[in-house]
Design a protein around this motif. Structure first.
Motif, short mmCIF file in Angstrom:
data_model
loop_
_atom_site.label_atom_id
_atom_site.label_comp_id
_atom_site.label_asym_id
_atom_site.label_seq_id
_atom_site.Cartn_x
_atom_site.Cartn_y
_atom_site.Cartn_z
N THR A 195 -38.13 -31.53 6.34
CA THR A 195 -39.43 -31.69 5.69
C THR A 195 -40.49 -30.68 6.11
OG1 THR A 195 -40.08 -33.33 7.35
CG2 THR A 195 -39.08 -34.15 5.30
N GLU A 196 -40.41 -30.12 7.31
CA GLU A 196 -41.49 -29.24 7.78
C GLU A 196 -41.41 -27.88 7.08
OE1 GLU A 196 -44.05 -30.05 9.67
OE2 GLU A 196 -43.33 -32.12 9.69
N GLN A 197 -40.61 -27.00 7.61
CA GLN A 197 -40.43 -25.68 7.00
C GLN A 197 -39.01 -25.50 6.50
OE1 GLN A 197 -41.69 -22.92 10.03
NE2 GLN A 197 -43.86 -23.31 9.66
N GLY A 198 -38.33 -26.60 6.27
CA GLY A 198 -36.94 -26.53 5.87
C GLY A 198 -36.04 -26.35 7.08
N ALA A 199 -34.78 -26.14 6.83
CA ALA A 199 -33.82 -25.94 7.92
C ALA A 199 -32.72 -25.01 7.45
CB ALA A 199 -33.23 -27.29 8.35
N VAL A 200 -32.17 -24.27 8.41
CA VAL A 200 -31.08 -23.36 8.11
C VAL A 200 -29.75 -24.09 8.24
CG1 VAL A 200 -29.85 -21.27 8.83
CG2 VAL A 200 -32.36 -21.29 8.80
N LEU A 201 -28.95 -24.05 7.19
CA LEU A 201 -27.59 -24.54 7.23
C LEU A 201 -26.70 -23.34 7.52
CD1 LEU A 201 -27.53 -26.97 4.15
CD2 LEU A 201 -28.41 -27.35 6.47
N GLU A 202 -26.02 -23.38 8.65
CA GLU A 202 -25.32 -22.19 9.14
C GLU A 202 -23.93 -22.05 8.54
OE1 GLU A 202 -25.47 -21.56 13.35
OE2 GLU A 202 -27.38 -22.59 13.55
N LYS A 203 -23.58 -20.80 8.31
CA LYS A 203 -22.27 -20.45 7.78
C LYS A 203 -21.16 -21.04 8.65
CE LYS A 203 -19.49 -16.22 7.37
NZ LYS A 203 -19.54 -14.74 7.47
N GLY A 204 -20.19 -21.66 8.00
CA GLY A 204 -19.04 -22.21 8.71
C GLY A 204 -19.22 -23.62 9.22
N CYS A 205 -20.40 -24.21 9.04
CA CYS A 205 -20.67 -25.57 9.52
C CYS A 205 -20.68 -26.53 8.32
CB CYS A 205 -22.01 -25.64 10.25
SG CYS A 205 -22.08 -24.59 11.73
N VAL A 206 -20.53 -27.83 8.63
CA VAL A 206 -20.50 -28.85 7.58
C VAL A 206 -21.70 -29.78 7.77
CG1 VAL A 206 -19.16 -30.69 6.50
CG2 VAL A 206 -17.97 -28.76 7.59
N TYR A 207 -22.39 -30.07 6.66
CA TYR A 207 -23.59 -30.91 6.69
C TYR A 207 -23.47 -32.00 5.62
CZ TYR A 207 -25.40 -26.85 9.21
OH TYR A 207 -25.57 -25.83 10.11
N LEU A 208 -24.13 -33.11 5.90
CA LEU A 208 -24.22 -34.20 4.93
C LEU A 208 -25.69 -34.50 4.68
CD1 LEU A 208 -22.46 -36.25 3.34
CD2 LEU A 208 -22.92 -37.87 5.19
N VAL A 209 -26.08 -34.48 3.40
CA VAL A 209 -27.49 -34.67 3.03
C VAL A 209 -27.60 -35.83 2.04
CG1 VAL A 209 -29.56 -33.58 2.08
CG2 VAL A 209 -27.84 -32.18 3.26
N PRO A 210 -28.37 -36.89 2.37
CA PRO A 210 -28.64 -37.92 1.36
C PRO A 210 -29.42 -37.32 0.19
CG PRO A 210 -29.29 -38.64 3.57
CD PRO A 210 -29.04 -37.17 3.65
N LEU A 211 -29.06 -37.68 -1.01
CA LEU A 211 -29.77 -37.20 -2.18
C LEU A 211 -30.86 -38.17 -2.60
CD1 LEU A 211 -26.67 -35.92 -4.19
CD2 LEU A 211 -28.29 -34.57 -2.87
N MET A 212 -31.84 -37.67 -3.32
CA MET A 212 -32.95 -38.51 -3.77
C MET A 212 -32.52 -39.50 -4.85
SD MET A 212 -36.10 -35.77 -3.91
CE MET A 212 -36.73 -34.99 -2.41
N GLU A 213 -31.44 -39.17 -5.57
CA GLU A 213 -31.00 -39.99 -6.70
C GLU A 213 -29.99 -41.05 -6.25
OE1 GLU A 213 -33.06 -36.70 -8.00
OE2 GLU A 213 -31.17 -36.59 -6.87
N HIS A 214 -29.95 -42.16 -6.97
CA HIS A 214 -28.95 -43.20 -6.77
C HIS A 214 -28.54 -43.75 -8.13
CE1 HIS A 214 -32.95 -45.16 -6.50
NE2 HIS A 214 -32.38 -46.06 -7.27
N LEU A 215 -27.41 -44.45 -8.18
CA LEU A 215 -26.86 -44.89 -9.45
C LEU A 215 -26.65 -46.40 -9.49
CD1 LEU A 215 -24.06 -42.20 -9.96
CD2 LEU A 215 -26.40 -42.15 -10.84
#
Length: 365
Positions: free
Chosen positions: A79-99
């Motif tokens: 939320t602040e200045q964003g974040a760097v997702l680094e090459k070769g790493c795995v990330y999980l991000v909750p999305l704003m949408e739901h079903l």
């Protein structure tokens, strides 16, 4: 509410809007009109991410959040200045949408075109999910994006749209006979149509001008801010791939941007998805990022045929790729009804009429 008994096909933009109004698709904050595409909905990153030690699926009967303790390394605030997702790493991000899908409606997700052209592996996972990018009919729950940058580290912020979701009722895929009939009525491809479990397409390694046939990602590059459009010099991130004899050799582990020889068209009452060709054709894979919306390459939407950009990764052994070699296929699907607005017709469509083209983040060559 949509009729889940009589309609069969991919749901268009106006039906997606109705599903939002009915609560079948929800979000916090509310979904914007800019997210609704002719045959899909863009999904937005939430406010935080987890760095995980491995890709995973929730599995039948399990929630994604219940499995985080097994895999999470640390939590990242976006939320602040964003974040760097680094090459070769795995990330999980909750999305704003739901079903909260009706029983007869299923969904499939895919990376957006710009995401795929950055070799940014982005896949959707759900509670109870046993497959990536596949959402069962009647699913009710949250959505998550698994992100693995493979060629470039990227800067992300909440609200960025890296993948998209398409909704369908019943079996909408055209068989080969139906695809031939559609091609006879509305030519789907320049030249001879190669129809076998979809519309085959080949690679162009003999350009009409010059010798530039593609781009290869450099191994050590700066970070790419995904909000910066047309800002980066391609030479900082890509090596030119040239050929004078219609042949190149793919290096193991390398990522390439190439282009199809054929110009393709998606009629207004159909949609398409890029799929890999048979694995037996060689030691490479065409990464199938992105949906092809109704109107892509279509005369009525200002396209007059658009060539498909190919995101290619070579596997274990060097492989010779030759001009005209079949490398992938387009799977066509019927729409329940044509969308209110077509790709390239008055909406922000970055790749209508394209040839060999990098993602929108790079300056034109």
């Amino acid at each position: 509410m949509i009729d889940t008994h009589t309609l069969r096909g991919v749901l268009p933009s106006q039906t997606i809007a109705a599903m939002i109004d009915d609560g079948a698709i929800g979000a916090d904050p509310a979904i914007t009109a800019a997210q609704i595409q002719p045959a899909s909905l863009d999904l937005r990153l939430g406010t935080h991410a987890w760095r995980v030690r491995a890709s995973f699926l929730a599995g039948k009967g399990h929630r994604v959040e219940d499995r985080l303790d097994e895999f999470t390394m640390h939590r990242i605030d976006l939320t602040e200045q964003g974040a760097v997702l680094e090459k070769g790493c795995v990330y999980l991000v909750p999305l704003m949408e739901h079903l909260a899908l009706p029983p007869g409606v299923q969904a499939v997700a895919n990376a957006k075109s710009s995401t795929g052209r950055l070799d940014l592996l982005t896949r959707l996972i759900t509670d109870g999910g046993v497959e990536f990018d596949r959402i069962a009919p009647g699913y009710n729950g949250p959505l998550y994006a698994e992100i693995c940058p493979r060629s470039f580290s990227v800067l992300v912020r909440p609200g960025m749209r890296l993948n998209q979701i398409r909704f369908r009722q019943g079996d909408a895929v055209l068989g080969d006979d139906a695809l031939r009939a559609l091609h006879a009525q509305t030519p789907l491809v320049s030249g001879t149509a190669m129809i076998s479990q979809g519309l085959g397409f080949s690679v162009d390694l003999r350009p009409s001008e010059g010798d530039l046939v593609g781009w290869r990602a450099k191994p050590h590059t700066p970070v790419i801010d995904l909000d910066r459009i047309g800002a980066y010099d391609p030479a900082e991130f890509w090596e030119r791939v040239t050929s004078r004899n219609g042949r190149i050799i793919l290096d193991p582990g390398a990522f390439y941007i190439l282009v199809s020889r054929e110009a393709v068209t998606i009629p207004p009452d159909h949609a398409a998805e890029m799929a890999p060709y048979l694995a037996m054709v060689g030691e490479f894979r065409v990464h199938y990022a992105g949906f092809f919306d109704p109107g892509f390459g279509c005369d009525v939407a200002g396209g007059a045929g658009s060539r498909g950009v190919l995101e290619v990764r070579c596997h274990e052994a060097p492989f010779v790729l030759e001009h005209g070699q079949v490398v992938g296929r387009l799977v066509y699907e019927r729409m329940t009804t044509p969308p209110d607005q077509l790709y390239g017709a008055g909406i922000a469509s970055n790749y209508q009429g394209q040839g060999l083209k990098l993602s929108k983040h790079f300056r034109a060559v």
